[in-house]
Design a protein around this motif. Structure first.
Motif, PDB file in Angstrom:
ATOM      1  N   ILE A  96       0.832  -1.205   0.000  1.00  8.02           N
ATOM      2  CA  ILE A  96       0.000   0.000   0.000  1.00  8.02           C
ATOM      3  C   ILE A  96       0.863   1.250   0.000  1.00  8.02           C
ATOM      4  CG2 ILE A  96      -1.690   1.313   1.351  1.00  8.02           C
ATOM      5  CD1 ILE A  96      -2.824  -1.379   2.293  1.00  8.02           C
ATOM      6  N   ARG A  97       1.938   1.226   0.778  1.00  2.43           N
ATOM      7  CA  ARG A  97       2.805   2.418   0.866  1.00  2.43           C
ATOM      8  C   ARG A  97       3.535   2.704  -0.443  1.00  2.43           C
ATOM      9  NH1 ARG A  97       4.238   0.203   6.299  1.00  2.43           N
ATOM     10  NH2 ARG A  97       2.979   1.367   7.810  1.00  2.43           N
ATOM     11  N   LYS A  98       3.639   1.713  -1.301  1.00  2.78           N
ATOM     12  CA  LYS A  98       4.238   1.946  -2.617  1.00  2.78           C
ATOM     13  C   LYS A  98       3.268   2.691  -3.529  1.00  2.78           C
ATOM     14  CE  LYS A  98       7.366  -2.049  -2.702  1.00  2.78           C
ATOM     15  NZ  LYS A  98       7.666  -3.357  -3.360  1.00  2.78           N
ATOM     16  N   LEU A  99       1.975   2.572  -3.228  1.00  5.10           N
ATOM     17  CA  LEU A  99       0.945   3.202  -4.062  1.00  5.10           C
ATOM     18  C   LEU A  99       0.525   4.573  -3.555  1.00  5.10           C
ATOM     19  CD1 LEU A  99      -1.332   0.057  -4.567  1.00  5.10           C
ATOM     20  CD2 LEU A  99       0.285   1.016  -6.213  1.00  5.10           C
ATOM     21  N   PHE A 100       0.637   4.790  -2.235  1.00  7.38           N
ATOM     22  CA  PHE A 100       0.190   6.045  -1.624  1.00  7.38           C
ATOM     23  C   PHE A 100       1.301   6.603  -0.741  1.00  7.38           C
ATOM     24  CE2 PHE A 100      -3.480   3.269  -2.213  1.00  7.38           C
ATOM     25  CZ  PHE A 100      -4.355   4.087  -2.915  1.00  7.38           C
ATOM     26  N   SER A 101       1.423   7.930  -0.730  1.00  6.60           N
ATOM     27  CA  SER A 101       2.519   8.552   0.021  1.00  6.60           C
ATOM     28  C   SER A 101       2.041   9.473   1.138  1.00  6.60           C
ATOM     29  CB  SER A 101       3.398   9.363  -0.934  1.00  6.60           C
ATOM     30  OG  SER A 101       2.630  10.375  -1.587  1.00  6.60           O
ATOM     31  N   GLU A 102       0.726   9.556   1.360  1.00  7.62           N
ATOM     32  CA  GLU A 102       0.202  10.476   2.372  1.00  7.62           C
ATOM     33  C   GLU A 102       0.522   9.984   3.780  1.00  7.62           C
ATOM     34  OE1 GLU A 102      -2.100  11.011  -1.350  1.00  7.62           O
ATOM     35  OE2 GLU A 102      -1.714   9.248  -0.116  1.00  7.62           O
ATOM     36  N   PRO A 103       0.482  10.894   4.770  1.00 11.06           N
ATOM     37  CA  PRO A 103       0.814  10.498   6.151  1.00 11.06           C
ATOM     38  C   PRO A 103      -0.143   9.471   6.738  1.00 11.06           C
ATOM     39  CG  PRO A 103      -0.016  12.769   6.067  1.00 11.06           C
ATOM     40  CD  PRO A 103       0.258  12.345   4.665  1.00 11.06           C
ATOM     41  N   LEU A 104      -1.425   9.544   6.364  1.00 13.31           N
ATOM     42  CA  LEU A 104      -2.410   8.553   6.796  1.00 13.31           C
ATOM     43  C   LEU A 104      -3.052   7.972   5.541  1.00 13.31           C
ATOM     44  CD1 LEU A 104      -4.080   7.118   9.007  1.00 13.31           C
ATOM     45  CD2 LEU A 104      -5.685   9.047   8.907  1.00 13.31           C
ATOM     46  N   ILE A 105      -3.051   6.651   5.455  1.00 14.24           N
ATOM     47  CA  ILE A 105      -3.599   5.976   4.275  1.00 14.24           C
ATOM     48  C   ILE A 105      -4.759   5.097   4.725  1.00 14.24           C
ATOM     49  CG2 ILE A 105      -3.104   4.485   2.305  1.00 14.24           C
ATOM     50  CD1 ILE A 105      -0.069   5.172   2.863  1.00 14.24           C
ATOM     51  N   VAL A 106      -5.968   5.498   4.353  1.00 10.09           N
ATOM     52  CA  VAL A 106      -7.169   4.727   4.675  1.00 10.09           C
ATOM     53  C   VAL A 106      -7.808   4.315   3.359  1.00 10.09           C
ATOM     54  CG1 VAL A 106      -9.400   4.716   5.847  1.00 10.09           C
ATOM     55  CG2 VAL A 106      -7.490   6.020   6.815  1.00 10.09           C
ATOM     56  N   ILE A 107      -7.656   3.063   3.004  1.00  7.70           N
ATOM     57  CA  ILE A 107      -8.164   2.584   1.727  1.00  7.70           C
ATOM     58  C   ILE A 107      -9.691   2.616   1.750  1.00  7.70           C
ATOM     59  CG2 ILE A 107      -8.223   0.643   0.111  1.00  7.70           C
ATOM     60  CD1 ILE A 107      -5.479   2.003   0.400  1.00  7.70           C
ATOM     61  N   ASP A 108     -10.269   3.256   0.746  1.00 16.08           N
ATOM     62  CA  ASP A 108     -11.719   3.333   0.644  1.00 16.08           C
ATOM     63  C   ASP A 108     -12.283   1.918   0.468  1.00 16.08           C
ATOM     64  OD1 ASP A 108     -14.390   3.790  -0.029  1.00 16.08           O
ATOM     65  OD2 ASP A 108     -13.921   5.606  -1.167  1.00 16.08           O
ATOM     66  N   PRO A 109     -13.107   1.455   1.383  1.00 14.29           N
ATOM     67  CA  PRO A 109     -13.638   0.098   1.262  1.00 14.29           C
ATOM     68  C   PRO A 109     -14.554  -0.096   0.062  1.00 14.29           C
ATOM     69  CG  PRO A 109     -14.668   1.249   3.102  1.00 14.29           C
ATOM     70  CD  PRO A 109     -13.553   2.108   2.627  1.00 14.29           C
ATOM     71  N   THR A 110     -14.950   1.007  -0.588  1.00 18.14           N
ATOM     72  CA  THR A 110     -15.760   0.883  -1.802  1.00 18.14           C
ATOM     73  C   THR A 110     -14.934   1.088  -3.069  1.00 18.14           C
ATOM     74  OG1 THR A 110     -16.402   3.225  -2.043  1.00 18.14           O
ATOM     75  CG2 THR A 110     -17.676   1.878  -0.485  1.00 18.14           C
ATOM     76  N   ASP A 111     -13.660   1.446  -2.917  1.00 14.07           N
ATOM     77  CA  ASP A 111     -12.802   1.723  -4.077  1.00 14.07           C
ATOM     78  C   ASP A 111     -11.344   1.618  -3.644  1.00 14.07           C
ATOM     79  OD1 ASP A 111     -11.444   2.636  -6.275  1.00 14.07           O
ATOM     80  OD2 ASP A 111     -12.478   4.557  -6.417  1.00 14.07           O
ATOM     81  N   LYS A 112     -10.708   0.503  -3.951  1.00 15.67           N
ATOM     82  CA  LYS A 112      -9.359   0.246  -3.444  1.00 15.67           C
ATOM     83  C   LYS A 112      -8.290   1.150  -4.048  1.00 15.67           C
ATOM     84  CE  LYS A 112      -8.086  -3.471  -6.677  1.00 15.67           C
ATOM     85  NZ  LYS A 112      -7.644  -4.886  -6.757  1.00 15.67           N
ATOM     86  N   THR A 113      -8.654   1.932  -5.061  1.00  9.02           N
ATOM     87  CA  THR A 113      -7.665   2.828  -5.674  1.00  9.02           C
ATOM     88  C   THR A 113      -7.631   4.193  -5.002  1.00  9.02           C
ATOM     89  OG1 THR A 113      -9.225   3.744  -7.304  1.00  9.02           O
ATOM     90  CG2 THR A 113      -8.076   1.703  -7.895  1.00  9.02           C
ATOM     91  N   ARG A 114      -8.450   4.393  -3.967  1.00  8.50           N
ATOM     92  CA  ARG A 114      -8.583   5.728  -3.377  1.00  8.50           C
ATOM     93  C   ARG A 114      -8.192   5.726  -1.906  1.00  8.50           C
ATOM     94  NH1 ARG A 114     -13.173   8.307  -0.734  1.00  8.50           N
ATOM     95  NH2 ARG A 114     -12.935  10.580  -0.837  1.00  8.50           N
ATOM     96  N   ASN A 115      -7.417   6.743  -1.511  1.00  6.91           N
ATOM     97  CA  ASN A 115      -7.101   6.979  -0.106  1.00  6.91           C
ATOM     98  C   ASN A 115      -8.084   8.010   0.440  1.00  6.91           C
ATOM     99  OD1 ASN A 115      -6.041   7.477   2.413  1.00  6.91           O
ATOM    100  ND2 ASN A 115      -4.267   8.632   1.668  1.00  6.91           N
ATOM    101  N   VAL A 116      -8.934   7.597   1.363  1.00  9.50           N
ATOM    102  CA  VAL A 116      -9.953   8.491   1.925  1.00  9.50           C
ATOM    103  C   VAL A 116      -9.295   9.665   2.654  1.00  9.50           C
ATOM    104  CG1 VAL A 116     -11.926   8.628   3.505  1.00  9.50           C
ATOM    105  CG2 VAL A 116     -11.572   6.582   2.127  1.00  9.50           C
ATOM    106  N   ALA A 117      -8.080   9.468   3.146  1.00 11.62           N
ATOM    107  CA  ALA A 117      -7.385  10.509   3.913  1.00 11.62           C
ATOM    108  C   ALA A 117      -6.444  11.345   3.048  1.00 11.62           C
ATOM    109  CB  ALA A 117      -6.595   9.863   5.054  1.00 11.62           C
ATOM    110  N   ALA A 118      -6.653  11.341   1.742  1.00  9.53           N
ATOM    111  CA  ALA A 118      -5.747  12.067   0.842  1.00  9.53           C
ATOM    112  C   ALA A 118      -5.723  13.563   1.114  1.00  9.53           C
ATOM    113  CB  ALA A 118      -6.133  11.797  -0.608  1.00  9.53           C
ATOM    114  N   ALA A 119      -6.859  14.122   1.574  1.00 10.83           N
ATOM    115  CA  ALA A 119      -6.918  15.576   1.816  1.00 10.83           C
ATOM    116  C   ALA A 119      -6.331  15.975   3.159  1.00 10.83           C
ATOM    117  CB  ALA A 119      -8.372  16.048   1.736  1.00 10.83           C
ATOM    118  N   LEU A 120      -6.025  14.998   4.004  1.00  8.32           N
ATOM    119  CA  LEU A 120      -5.484  15.286   5.342  1.00  8.32           C
ATOM    120  C   LEU A 120      -4.034  15.725   5.228  1.00  8.32           C
ATOM    121  CD1 LEU A 120      -5.972  15.102   8.449  1.00  8.32           C
ATOM    122  CD2 LEU A 120      -5.119  12.759   8.322  1.00  8.32           C
ATOM    123  N   THR A 121      -3.730  16.937   5.670  1.00  7.67           N
ATOM    124  CA  THR A 121      -2.372  17.447   5.557  1.00  7.67           C
ATOM    125  C   THR A 121      -1.484  16.855   6.651  1.00  7.67           C
ATOM    126  OG1 THR A 121      -2.751  19.350   7.019  1.00  7.67           O
ATOM    127  CG2 THR A 121      -3.269  19.630   4.662  1.00  7.67           C
TER     128      THR A 121
END
Length: 464
Positions: A217-242
């Motif tokens: 997962i960390r290879k796909l997303f670089s944000e400080p908190l990574i919460v995979i959207d349970p309805t869409d595995k390509t999306r980090n729900v916490a992407a907007a969290l600074t």
């Protein structure tokens, strides 16, 4: 048994039975109106649909589900027509807003209602636009959040009290959906805070187990908190969290777990600063504060704020490159004007500056450098120090305000599209106490009172 502090908080934030009835009744009326006017199904989404809204929030999101056979243009046309029809049916007022496509924000019988057109698809894999995902969020949580609604309310109020709630660009914090997923992932509010107190950057939560391990997962997303959207595995729900809000939340969780108190659930009251107090504070700090003021572009904050920050960084880099030391910089978006503020440790410089030349052995460049500065240079140089040429030259900008006044220079930087249009029309340079205005009194007060929210809570606790 729930903690007495948290139970007291819940007593103040749980929607009353009367409020629940009013909200759901209004939601059903709106859904029926959409079916009557547009002939398509509709559903209530968001926290209202899931029973996780805080008392007093009268926001209702209605998603109108149109066939995926429609073109994007047809969806917009039919969606807005249906939305306007619903507003007219209830004699409400409305304003067009724009996410991925236009929708209506309306006031209907005292409720703040968003009427959003989207495609009625079978899965997120068939999505044609980002808003198509929202109904899936509601369906997913409706089946799982039962029994955890109070925990979600506590998490939302805790985030509001700590100033980290809201995924808009100005806040960069936790969305309601993210709060719900975190509570679901850890099974409750207290378990979540205990875990959050020990979070590290790159924290991963994959509720549905879409991926084999966290490393993947960390290879796909670089944000400080990574919460995979349970309805869409390509999306980090916490992407907007600074990173800042993530760190602040960890600090809040750590401090609350060590010393629980109701103050953590109470948002800080905004404070203002008078022009006299502003001038006194500037005098005490001994810095120079400059600001660019210009007309606010006619777009929503989530469009303008990122552009303001982009512009701020560009100008900050220009100031730094000319040896003006920027201590802090902030942006503010008012109803009429925007402000980009720079507090400088160094705002005025001497006439001369040092110009680095090429190494002595790079003969062609070295000869050109010497020839250029040999003539008509009233200052020292060129000279050799170790292996390189140097010379003194006259500085282009002696005062930071001179650089800011160079419109061509400022606009040559990386400026946000709508901000650029406004600045090209006109911008004003303000200095020190001239920056103060009633429009920005809360912003300026907050600037000088800057501290993490957890630190503010500790100050409250110290005075109890």
């Amino acid at each position: 048994m729930r903690d007495p502090i948290e139970e007291e908080v819940l007593q103040n934030i749980r929607p009353t039975e009367e409020e629940r009835h009013e909200v759901f009744e209004m939601g059903q009326k709106l859904i029926e109106a959409v079916r009557e006017i547009a002939g398509v199904p509709a559903m209530m989404t968001g926290s209202v649909a899931r029973g996780t809204w805080v008392r007093g929030d009268k926001d209702i999101d209605i998603f109108m589900l149109f066939p995926p056979t429609l073109s994007r243009e047809e969806l917009q046309e039919k969606g807005l027509a249906a939305a306007y029809g619903v507003v007219a049916k209830f004699n409400g007022s409305s304003e067009e807003k724009y996410a991925e496509h236009p929708y209506l924000n309306a006031v209907i019988e005292g409720f703040d209602v968003d009427l959003v057109p989207c495609y009625h698809v079978e899965s997120t894999a068939e999505m044609k636009c980002a808003v198509d995902r929202t109904p899936f969020h509601t369906r997913y949580l409706l089946d799982r959040i039962d029994g955890l609604q109070d925990d979600v309310l506590l998490m939302k109020q805790f985030s509001k009290g700590g100033g980290v709630y809201g995924s808009d660009h100005m806040t960069g914090g936790f969305s309601g959906y993210l709060c719900e997923l975190l509570v679901l992932a850890y099974g409750g509010f207290n378990a979540l805070l205990q875990a959050a107190a020990k979070f590290r950057f790159g924290e991963v939560i994959d509720i549905e187990g879409f991926y084999p391990d966290k490393k993947t997962i960390r290879k796909l997303f670089s944000e400080p908190l990574i919460v995979i959207d349970p309805t869409d595995k390509t999306r980090n729900v916490a992407a907007a969290l600074t990173p800042t809000r993530f760190s602040e939340f960890m600090e809040l969780a750590r401090d609350y777990c060590a010393r629980p108190d109701s103050c953590y659930f109470i948002p800080d009251s905004p404070t203002s600063i008078s022009k006299e107090e502003f001038a006194e504070t500037l005098e005490m700090r001994g810095t120079t504060t400059l600001a660019l003021s210009f007309k606010t572009p006619a777009y929503v904050p989530d469009t303008v704020v990122p552009q303001l920050r982009k512009t701020m960084e560009s100008i900050k880099n220009q100031l730094t490159a000319e040896d003006f030391h920027v201590h802090r910089a902030e942006v503010a978006m008012g109803a009429d004007h925007c402000l980009i503020l720079f507090e400088l440790l160094v705002a005025d410089l001497p006439t001369i500056t040092l110009r680095n030349g090429p190494p002595v052995w790079v003969h062609d460049n070295a000869d050109k450098f010497v020839d250029k500065y040999l003539r008509e240079n009233p200052f020292a140089g060129p000279w050799i120090e170790e292996d390189r040429y140097y010379t003194e030259v006259e500085r282009k900008y002696r005062h930071a305000s001179d650089l800011l006044a160079d419109k061509q220079m400022i606009l040559s930087g990386s400026i946000g599209k709508h901000v650029r249009i406004s600045m090209e029309e006109e911008y004003t340079i303000l200095k020190n106490e001239d920056i103060w205005s009633p429009e920005f009194t809360f912003f300026l007060s907050a600037y000088f009172a800057k501290s993490s929210h957890a630190v503010r809570k500790l100050r409250v606790l110290e005075h109890q």
